[in-house]
Design a protein around this motif. Sequence first.
Motif: not given
Length: 80
Positions: A68-69, A72, A75-76
């Motif tokens: 997931k990180k 991204g 994140e936005n």
Amino acid sequence: MVDRYNFLYPRSHYRGSVQPENLVFNANLQEFSHRVSLICGLQTNGKLSPEESYQQIHALWKQLKRSKKELGIGENPFQS
């Protein structure tokens, strides 16, 4: 052979926002779900200890979080 594979490794169709990172994360999430289900079944039938099951699921969760990180996801939230 294809029917057996589809039975053992079912995949659901993706219905969200079609972006490459969303599709990849969805595939990773479905793989996580499938593997957790198998681990739970093995633990329920006495093939894995509760601690071993926990460790395996915890490792899978860490992989999913890392995915997931790296992709991204989230994140936005205002990006379309």
